[in-house]
Design an enzyme around this catalytic site. Structure first.
Site, short mmCIF file in Angstrom:
data_model
loop_
_atom_site.label_atom_id
_atom_site.label_comp_id
_atom_site.label_asym_id
_atom_site.label_seq_id
_atom_site.Cartn_x
_atom_site.Cartn_y
_atom_site.Cartn_z
N SER A 141 15.98 32.18 22.69
CA SER A 141 16.63 33.61 23.51
C SER A 141 17.76 34.45 22.49
O SER A 141 18.77 33.65 22.33
CB SER A 141 17.17 33.41 24.78
N HIS A 200 12.95 37.71 23.52
CA HIS A 200 11.86 37.06 22.63
C HIS A 200 10.96 37.86 21.90
O HIS A 200 10.12 38.41 22.71
CB HIS A 200 11.11 35.96 23.47
N HIS A 253 6.80 29.51 26.95
CA HIS A 253 7.40 28.71 27.80
C HIS A 253 6.50 28.31 29.02
O HIS A 253 5.68 29.21 29.27
CB HIS A 253 8.52 29.47 28.55
N TYR A 272 7.13 28.00 31.90
CA TYR A 272 7.37 28.82 33.22
C TYR A 272 6.37 30.16 33.33
O TYR A 272 6.29 30.66 34.19
CB TYR A 272 8.59 29.01 33.54
N GLU A 273 6.17 30.64 31.87
CA GLU A 273 5.27 31.90 31.76
C GLU A 273 3.82 31.49 32.28
O GLU A 273 2.94 32.44 32.27
CB GLU A 273 5.21 32.28 30.30
N ALA A 310 18.98 28.44 24.30
CA ALA A 310 20.04 28.68 25.05
C ALA A 310 19.90 27.62 26.03
O ALA A 310 19.13 27.22 26.66
CB ALA A 310 19.68 29.95 25.82
N MET A 326 15.00 25.35 29.66
CA MET A 326 13.69 25.48 30.05
C MET A 326 12.82 25.44 28.84
O MET A 326 11.65 25.77 28.80
CB MET A 326 13.52 26.70 30.76
N SER A 327 13.12 24.63 27.76
CA SER A 327 12.32 24.69 26.69
C SER A 327 12.63 23.42 25.53
O SER A 327 13.25 22.49 26.14
CB SER A 327 12.66 25.91 25.73
N ASN A 331 26.06 29.74 29.33
CA ASN A 331 26.66 29.89 30.66
C ASN A 331 27.10 28.50 31.30
O ASN A 331 26.49 27.33 30.64
CB ASN A 331 25.76 30.37 31.64
N HIS A 364 20.06 35.54 33.89
CA HIS A 364 19.34 35.77 32.58
C HIS A 364 20.24 36.70 31.92
O HIS A 364 20.66 36.34 30.70
CB HIS A 364 17.97 36.18 32.70
N1 HPA Z 1 19.69 26.60 33.40
C1 HPA Z 1 18.54 26.45 32.95
N2 HPA Z 1 18.03 27.21 31.84
C2 HPA Z 1 18.99 27.84 31.03
C3 HPA Z 1 20.17 27.93 31.63
C4 HPA Z 1 20.79 27.37 32.68
O1 HPA Z 1 21.78 27.38 33.41
N3 HPA Z 1 20.91 28.69 30.66
C5 HPA Z 1 20.09 28.98 29.83
N4 HPA Z 1 19.04 28.57 29.98
#
Ligand code: HPA
Length: 272
Positions: free
Chosen positions: A28, A59, A81, A83-84, A111, A212-213, A236, A247
């Site tokens: 990301s 992306h 991903h 999730y896609e 990220a 998530m990757s 974060n 996001h």
């Molecule tokens: N959770 C899951 N995936 C993420 C996060 C998160 O807090 N931040 C960036 N990708």
């Protein structure tokens, strides 16, 4: 799959002028580094058999091959991903192609949400190990018949993150004026962010960051015998009692960390 990898490899090799040694996956907002390649050749994913168009904001979908800090690299700008809706085989297909092109090392970035209250947004963590939650639920990219030409049936994941690359990563960070965190990356399938109870559970499991990757790509890279270095940008804090993740903050933190992250990757490539 072997034939499909070979088709993609042949098409890319025909266009590229160099043989890449290091494969880079830029997550990301971190894709800008691909613009800095020298003598580069760029192929949109849409032109490569077996690749798809990434749909996530931040992306882009292209493969760039060229020199970065003097190192021949192949950069996956944007990833697929789970999730896609892609299968784990589709998510990891580009790593197979990197290997077929000649890459013996994978440098993967992402990220991630930081699970530790003492960490800060903008910190960069070397992935020391991972917990692959979707794998526990039966979604390994290696499920199905094993093609021995691609790797062994039962590849170990202890020691997946290469020891020799650890001092290189830390020395480079120090030269850039910051220190690198070390931690365990836990992959969730997403796309929902974690519940508070999940965040508590993951912390208790020993995870330091959640995203998530990455874990499927690393598993396939190890299956294929590549060395791996993984870096997470903490975009974060993912704390059970903190504000919920979103996001937009992930993208903003990625944007702000760009120069530091780029310098780190360039320096690592120089020292490799
Ligand atoms: N959770 C899951 N995936 C993420 C996060 C998160 O807090 N931040 C960036 N990708």
């Amino acid at each position: 799959m072997y034939e499909q990898i070979e088709r993609a490899r042949a098409l890319i090799a025909e266009r590229a002028t160099i043989t890449p040694r290091v494969g880079l996956i830029l997550g990301s907002g971190l894709g800008g580094l691909a613009d800095e390649l020298e003598e580069s050749v760029t192929l949109p994913y849409a032109e490569i058999p077996g690749f798809h168009e990434p749909k996530v904001v931040g992306h882009r979908g292209e493969l760039a091959i060229g020199l970065l800090s003097g190192q021949p690299v192949a950069v996956l700008r944007g990833r697929f991903h789970f999730y896609e809706g892609y299968s784990m085989a589709e998510v990891t297909f580009p790593v197979r192609v990197l290997r077929a092109l000649g890459c013996d090392t994978l440098l993967v970035t992402n990220a991630a949400g930081g699970l530790r209250p003492d960490w800060q947004v903008g910190d960069i963590m070397r992935i020391a190990d991972h917990i692959f939650a979707p794998g526990m639920a039966g979604h390994s990219p290696l499920i199905g018949p094993n093609d021995d030409r691609l790797g062994p049936r039962f590849p170990p994941m202890v020691g997946a993150y290469d020891n020799e690359l650890i001092p290189i990563a830390h020395t480079t960070a120090a030269a850039c004026g910051f220190s690198l965190r070390e931690g365990v990356y836990l992959m969730v399938a997403g796309p929902s962010f974690e519940s508070a109870a999940e965040l508590r559970a993951y912390r208790a499991w020993g995870a330091d960051a959640v995203g998530m990757s990455t874990a499927p790509e690393v598993i396939v890279a190890r299956h294929a015998g590549m060395r791996v270095l993984g870096l997470s940008l903490i975009t974060n804090l993912a704390l059970p009692d903190g504000p919920p993740a979103n996001h937009a903050e992930v993208l903003i933190a990625g944007e702000q960390a760009k120069p530091r992250f780029a310098a780190l990757i360039r320096g690592i490539l120089e020292r490799m």
